[in-house]
Design an enzyme around this catalytic site. Structure first.
Site, short mmCIF file in Angstrom:
data_model
loop_
_atom_site.label_atom_id
_atom_site.label_comp_id
_atom_site.label_asym_id
_atom_site.label_seq_id
_atom_site.Cartn_x
_atom_site.Cartn_y
_atom_site.Cartn_z
N CYS A 86 6.05 -0.40 7.51
CA CYS A 86 5.73 0.83 6.79
C CYS A 86 6.94 1.27 5.98
O CYS A 86 8.06 1.28 6.50
CB CYS A 86 5.34 1.93 7.78
SG CYS A 86 4.88 3.48 6.97
N LEU A 87 6.71 1.63 4.73
CA LEU A 87 7.82 2.07 3.87
C LEU A 87 8.45 3.36 4.41
O LEU A 87 9.60 3.67 4.09
CB LEU A 87 7.33 2.28 2.43
CG LEU A 87 6.86 0.99 1.72
CD1 LEU A 87 6.19 1.32 0.40
CD2 LEU A 87 8.04 0.05 1.50
N GLY A 97 0.84 -1.19 0.00
CA GLY A 97 0.00 0.00 0.00
C GLY A 97 0.87 1.23 0.00
O GLY A 97 2.07 1.15 0.31
N GLN A 123 2.95 9.95 1.90
CA GLN A 123 4.31 9.40 1.95
C GLN A 123 5.19 9.90 0.82
O GLN A 123 6.41 9.84 0.91
CB GLN A 123 4.25 7.86 1.89
CG GLN A 123 3.65 7.24 3.14
CD GLN A 123 3.52 5.74 3.00
OE1 GLN A 123 2.59 5.25 2.38
NE2 GLN A 123 4.46 4.99 3.55
N HIS A 145 -2.19 7.43 7.40
CA HIS A 145 -1.18 8.32 6.78
C HIS A 145 -1.84 9.62 6.31
O HIS A 145 -1.28 10.71 6.49
CB HIS A 145 -0.54 7.65 5.55
CG HIS A 145 0.60 6.72 5.86
ND1 HIS A 145 1.74 7.13 6.53
CD2 HIS A 145 0.81 5.42 5.55
CE1 HIS A 145 2.58 6.10 6.63
NE2 HIS A 145 2.04 5.04 6.04
N HIS A 171 -4.27 1.48 7.65
CA HIS A 171 -2.90 2.01 7.80
C HIS A 171 -2.71 3.22 6.86
O HIS A 171 -2.15 4.24 7.25
CB HIS A 171 -1.92 0.87 7.49
CG HIS A 171 -0.47 1.22 7.42
ND1 HIS A 171 0.47 0.72 8.29
CD2 HIS A 171 0.23 2.00 6.54
CE1 HIS A 171 1.67 1.19 7.97
NE2 HIS A 171 1.56 1.97 6.90
N GLU A 172 -3.22 3.09 5.60
CA GLU A 172 -3.05 4.17 4.62
C GLU A 172 -3.92 5.38 4.97
O GLU A 172 -3.48 6.53 4.81
CB GLU A 172 -3.39 3.68 3.21
CG GLU A 172 -2.64 2.45 2.72
CD GLU A 172 -1.16 2.50 2.91
OE1 GLU A 172 -0.59 3.59 3.06
OE2 GLU A 172 -0.54 1.41 2.94
O1 GNR Z 1 4.13 -2.66 2.62
C1 GNR Z 1 3.45 -2.51 3.64
N1 GNR Z 1 3.10 -3.59 4.37
C2 GNR Z 1 2.16 -3.56 5.39
C3 GNR Z 1 2.07 -4.68 6.21
C4 GNR Z 1 1.16 -4.71 7.25
C5 GNR Z 1 0.33 -3.64 7.45
C6 GNR Z 1 0.42 -2.51 6.65
C7 GNR Z 1 1.33 -2.47 5.63
S1 GNR Z 1 1.40 -1.08 4.60
C8 GNR Z 1 3.08 -1.14 4.08
C9 GNR Z 1 3.36 -0.09 3.02
C10 GNR Z 1 3.17 1.28 3.63
O2 GNR Z 1 3.97 1.82 4.35
N2 GNR Z 1 2.05 1.89 3.38
O3 GNR Z 1 1.80 3.09 3.94
NI NI Z 2 2.91 3.13 5.79
#
Ligand code: GNR
Ligand code: NI
Length: 180
Positions: free
Chosen positions: A91-92, A46, A51, A137, A133-134
């Site tokens: 998270c990236l 995601g 980001q 952000h 999660h997104e």
């Molecule tokens: O790549 C991602 N893996 C992930 C694994 C578990 C819960 C959420 C994520 S999102 C993350 C990519 C990212 O940072 N998205 O904002």
């Molecule tokens: Ni993230």
């Protein structure tokens, strides 16, 4: 298509609250495509516009193994949630850190698609967690905000150290000319 630069914690720009998209035009579609390219290149499932330092309510996701199920959500809203459980998240923007977060395991999401048309999706498991999660952000929140202050402090220090090591690897120290 262009690969975009991903901001890293604790960059204060990750705390910006994104603004709703008024019109899904070609510029928004180009951003969606660039975000998908960036997400795939970074091996993420995601990515939120926040980001890549674009503060508009846009996210992409693809939890398939073979990049076959890309989704774009514009102005996303969770309208139903069920069944709270813990999932290990990463998270990236917080590279190399993984920890458990409790979230709804089933959500109904309402959003506009890449075509600008409204749709609703029932998501479960990793996709449901990823969408939440997104959306966090887009509201300036990170998964590490759910952890203890002690863990966050350790994470900040580790990332600082990792960044220093990466910078050193890019610019090796040159031997100095000996002083006479
Ligand atoms: O790549 C991602 N893996 C992930 C694994 C578990 C819960 C959420 C994520 S999102 C993350 C990519 C990212 O940072 N998205 O904002
Ligand atoms: Ni993230």
């Amino acid at each position: 298509m262009t690969r975009l630069t991903i901001l890293e914690y604790p960059d204060p720009r990750l705390r910006t609250v994104a603004q709703p998209v008024q019109v899904v035009d070609d510029e928004v579609r180009r951003l969606v495509d660039d975000m998908l390219e960036t997400m795939y290149a970074s091996r993420g499932i995601g990515l939120a516009a926040t980001q890549v330092n674009v503060h508009r309510r846009i996210l992409v996701a693809d939890v398939s193994e073979d990049h076959s199920q890309p989704y774009a959500f514009i102005n996303p809203q969770v309208v139903q949630r069920e069944q709270v459980g813990a999932t290990q998240e990463g998270c990236l923007s917080v590279p190399g850190i993984f920890d458990d977060v409790e979230r709804a395991q089933r959500v109904r999401v309402r959003a506009l698609g890449r075509d600008g048309k409204p749709f609703e999706l029932d998501a479960e498991g990793l996709l449901a967690v990823c969408i939440q999660h997104e959306i966090d952000h887009l509201d300036g929140k990170l998964f590490v905000d759910y952890l203890s202050e002690l863990k966050r402090q350790r994470i900040r220090k580790k990332l600082e150290k990792d960044r220093k090591l990466r910078a050193e690897a890019r610019t090796p120290e040159r031997p100095r000319a000996p002083a006479i």
